[in-house]
Design a protein around this motif. Structure first.
Motif, mmCIF file in Angstrom:
data_model
loop_
_atom_site.group_PDB
_atom_site.id
_atom_site.type_symbol
_atom_site.label_atom_id
_atom_site.label_comp_id
_atom_site.label_asym_id
_atom_site.label_seq_id
_atom_site.Cartn_x
_atom_site.Cartn_y
_atom_site.Cartn_z
ATOM 1 N N ASN A 64 -24.747 -1.772 -66.208
ATOM 2 C CA ASN A 64 -23.219 -1.927 -65.945
ATOM 3 C C ASN A 64 -22.450 -0.615 -65.646
ATOM 4 O O ASN A 64 -22.651 -0.134 -66.497
ATOM 5 N N GLU B 228 -27.128 -3.860 -57.051
ATOM 6 C CA GLU B 228 -25.621 -4.011 -56.918
ATOM 7 C C GLU B 228 -25.083 -3.057 -57.670
ATOM 8 O O GLU B 228 -24.739 -3.117 -58.923
ATOM 9 N N TYR B 229 -24.060 -2.443 -57.084
ATOM 10 C CA TYR B 229 -23.199 -1.599 -57.746
ATOM 11 C C TYR B 229 -21.865 -2.285 -57.595
ATOM 12 O O TYR B 229 -21.072 -2.472 -56.338
ATOM 13 N N ARG B 230 -21.264 -2.697 -58.818
ATOM 14 C CA ARG B 230 -20.229 -3.710 -58.841
ATOM 15 C C ARG B 230 -18.744 -2.802 -59.589
ATOM 16 O O ARG B 230 -18.962 -2.738 -60.352
ATOM 17 N N TRP C 9 -14.922 -3.840 -55.102
ATOM 18 C CA TRP C 9 -15.782 -3.755 -54.109
ATOM 19 C C TRP C 9 -17.148 -4.204 -54.672
ATOM 20 O O TRP C 9 -17.384 -3.499 -55.941
ATOM 21 N N SER C 10 -18.229 -4.146 -53.804
ATOM 22 C CA SER C 10 -19.607 -4.208 -54.388
ATOM 23 C C SER C 10 -20.603 -3.606 -53.196
ATOM 24 O O SER C 10 -20.130 -3.917 -52.005
#
Length: 696
Positions: A622, A647-649, A653-654
């Motif tokens: 994370n 996925e960069y969360r 935005w992601s």
């Protein structure tokens, strides 16, 4: 200097208040309005202009409105307030902060200089050289930006020379620059962006990619809200090796129990016939208590899923099947019917057998008067159709008579005798019939015991043992003259003894509030059958052996918690000289509430199949979330499919990137989402099919 605080309460309503310089001339009747509170370090009043001049830190409050600044001029007659220095304005619709604000308390209009605004209850931020408040929800911004990110330096923002915003509606702007941090990265001629938290119509964020099978890919979609219970998605996909795909997905909820999703897609390709698909599902009811269900899966060509399917479950399909199902229940009868159309995706399907339609009428088991016998019946009607080959209809009636010889709480013995009548009418104008008796008996019992545990959450444990034994007999009858549509047209002779033992372990859990939950955490079953006909069969050649015992089947389901499970089934050949596993399958999942999970599916069928599928998802990195998938064929020693998804969360935005590899295709996909806007996640050609698979 000691701060002086002067509070002026203007009671506007039934009370009249006047500031007296000349009592007769300055009495101000202002009935019907809310009280105003003005708190300042210094305060003076200019009677000719009816204006208060406040400084030294000012706070003006009126109902739900609050305005704070270093200094302020307020005209009581017009309601106009001019605030400068560290301006803070709060209203039910949001907050404004800036260098200076001119605001009219009566009209609700104002102009903020070098400031920002934040919509209450929504993650929507505006900043600009000038922010003009045109009404309760309307703004016009000059040299400004908007974003759904928080902070002085948001992760992303849209900027324009001028734009308008309607809170609860949209932000509209022309000649827009998209910024990552403070760096402009994209020019957009015109944008409509939702400034609300409710679902709203708008453009979804696009998806980009490259596939060695489909070429360069670019996907766009528009989400349209039609009503509270209706919405749709319009989609367009560019695939450089195939052409342009256009699609429409329609979703609906009608009444209390009618809902569904349908999706149509069409691909225009240069140099070949256009291809299309129609997929969807419906669950609901019709008048008179009729239940309706539909599962639609129709494609125009056998290679449709192979070319456009992005997941293993889609592009390996061997058939596309559409089913419409209707059912009506009465107190003692159940009538059901379905239309089933199947398209063979592996070979030409003109000989594929279609059931158009199938009808079933079943009666409940009822006691015959006051006798110890029970009667039930099943009536089936099928119409078989295909483009090439024999067609026809079949009606099958099976009444059955049974009794419970040893009815008691611990043991049951139920014999049953039935008669199956089959009637045929074929395309050759041929009518045939044949009857067939069958006999069966089943004995079963259930023993159980409850143990007191008195643990922190587990209070009781129930262990039940369920032994069973059954016998079935069907005589040998020549059926070679009958049409052959399915297995029910060739019912083989049978004399078989089956037996099994089931163990169940169920826990009673109690929450702190006293709520009771029953959880079956362990299921064990072992079963087998013995074929008397096979045990007496004459050997046909040297080395031929009898195999009267079916494989010993072992089943286990372990569910220690709602986050994990393990399903195991295996069959073991016990016939003389074999003594080995025939097949075994293992499927399990382990997950937690933080977003980490592991799924395994292993299948082994002796000499035919050995396959492993694994899916790992983790949030341990994370704000980076990782998904790994792998499918491997041990017989060929080749990977069937591998996938890596990242996925960069961030908060608002992601960013998504996926790499998928299979024997005939390598694919890279990139997409991102912004707060308030969804994204295109799948190729439109198989979007609904993938969604339907996830629900099954």
């Amino acid at each position: 200097m000691i701060r002086s605080a002067l509070t002026l309460l203007l009671l506007l309503g039934l009370t009249l208040v006047a500031v007296v310089a000349d009592a007769q001339e300055e009495l101000l009747p202002v009935a019907g309005e809310e009280a105003v509170s003005l708190d300042a370090g210094s305060l003076s009043y200019d009677k000719p202009t009816d204006t208060y001049h406040a400084g030294g830190g000012v706070s003006l409050k009126r109902g739900t409105l609050e305005l704070r600044a270093e200094s302020m001029d307020w005209n009581r007659s017009s309601g106009e307030a001019e605030a400068t220095g560290g301006v803070y304005f709060k209203a039910p619709e949001g907050v404004m902060e800036g260098d200076a604000l001119r605001y009219n308390l009566e009209t609700g209009r104002g102009l903020l200089s070098n400031g920002r605004a934040f919509a209450a209850g929504q993650s929507f931020h505006i900043a600009g050289r000038e922010i003009e408040k045109l009404g309760v929800q309307e703004y016009r911004v000059s040299d400004g930006t908007f974003t759904t990110c928080e902070g002085e330096r948001p992760s992303w923002k849209f900027g324009a020379k001028e734009f308008r915003v309607t809170l609860g509606g949209y932000a509209r702007a022309s000649h827009v620059l998209f910024y990552i941090k403070d760096i402009p990265v994209l020019y957009i001629p015109y944008i409509v962006y939702p400034a609300k938290t409710d679902r709203e119509s708008g453009l979804l964020m696009p998806r980009y990619g490259f596939s060695s099978r489909r070429g360069t890919q670019f996907s766009l979609a528009w989400y349209q809200v039609l009503a509270r219970h209706l919405d749709a998605t319009f989609e367009i996909d560019y695939m450089s090796k195939f052409g342009i795909g256009k699609g429409l997905e329609y979703r609906y909820i009608l009444g209390e129990d009618n809902q569904g999703t349908f999706h149509g897609y069409h691909v225009t390709e240069a140099g070949r016939t256009d291809r299309y698909s129609l997929t969807g599902q419906h669950q609901g009811s019709l008048p008179a208590g009729v239940r309706l269900a539909a599962d639609v899966d129709f494609v125009s060509s056998r290679d449709y899923y192979a070319d456009f399917g992005e997941s293993y479950e889609i592009y390996t399909r061997d058939k596309a099947q559409t089913v419409f199902y209707l059912a009506r229940n009465w107190e003692k009868l159940n009538l059901s019917g379905q239309f089933r159309y199947t398209k063979d995706l592996e070979q030409e399907s003109e000989a594929t057998l279609q059931r158009l339609p199938e009808l079933r009428l079943a009666g409940i088991t009822e006691r015959v008067d006051d006798s110890p016998f029970f009667l039930r019946f099943d009536l089936e009607g099928d119409h078989f159709w295909r483009r090439k080959g024999e067609k026809g209809g079949r009606v099958m009636l099976r009444p059955a008579l049974s009794t419970d010889l040893l009815s008691n709480p611990l043991f049951a013995l139920v014999p049953e005798i039935g008669y199956r009548e089959r009637l045929y009418s074929t395309s050759a104008d041929d009518f045939q019939r044949q009857g067939l008796f069958d006999f069966g008996a089943r004995a079963s019992s259930q023993l159980s015991r409850i143990y007191s545990i008195d643990g922190s959450s587990v209070k009781r444990l129930r262990h039940s043992i369920e032994p069973e034994i059954g016998y079935s007999f069907i005589p040998s009858v020549d059926q070679s003259s009958l049409p052959e549509f399915d297995l029910l047209d060739r019912i083989g002779p049978e004399s078989r003894l089956s037996y099994g033992l089931t163990n169940r372990f169920t826990a009673r859990l109690e929450s702190e509030s006293g709520e009771r939950i029953y959880h079956e955490f362990l299921y064990l079953r072992i079963s087998q059958s013995f074929d008397f006909r096979e045990s007496r069969r004459e050997l046909e050649f040297s080395g031929d052996t009898r195999r009267p015992f079916s494989p010993l089947l072992f089943e286990a389901v372990i569910r220690p918690s709602r986050w994990s499970y393990l399903d195991l089934d295996a069959s073991y050949d016990t016939n003389s000289g074999e003594n080995r596993l025939v097949d075994y399958n293992l499927r399990g999942s382990l997950a937690d509430s933080a977003g980490n999970s592991l799924y395994l599916d292993y299948r082994n069928r002796r000499g035919e199949l050995e396959y492993l599928a694994a899916v790992l998802e983790t949030a341990l990195l994370n704000p980076v979330y990782l998904r790994l998938e792998d499918r491997y064929d041990f017989l060929t020693g080749k990977a069937l499919e591998s996938l890596v998804g990242l996925e960069y969360r961030a908060r608002c935005w992601s960013f998504f990137i996926t790499y998928r590899e299979r024997p005939d295709d390598q694919e890279v996909l990139v997409s991102f989402s912004l707060g308030g806007i969804g994204r295109v996640a799948d190729l439109g050609a198989t979007r609904s099919a993938a969604a339907n698979d996830s629900q099954k």
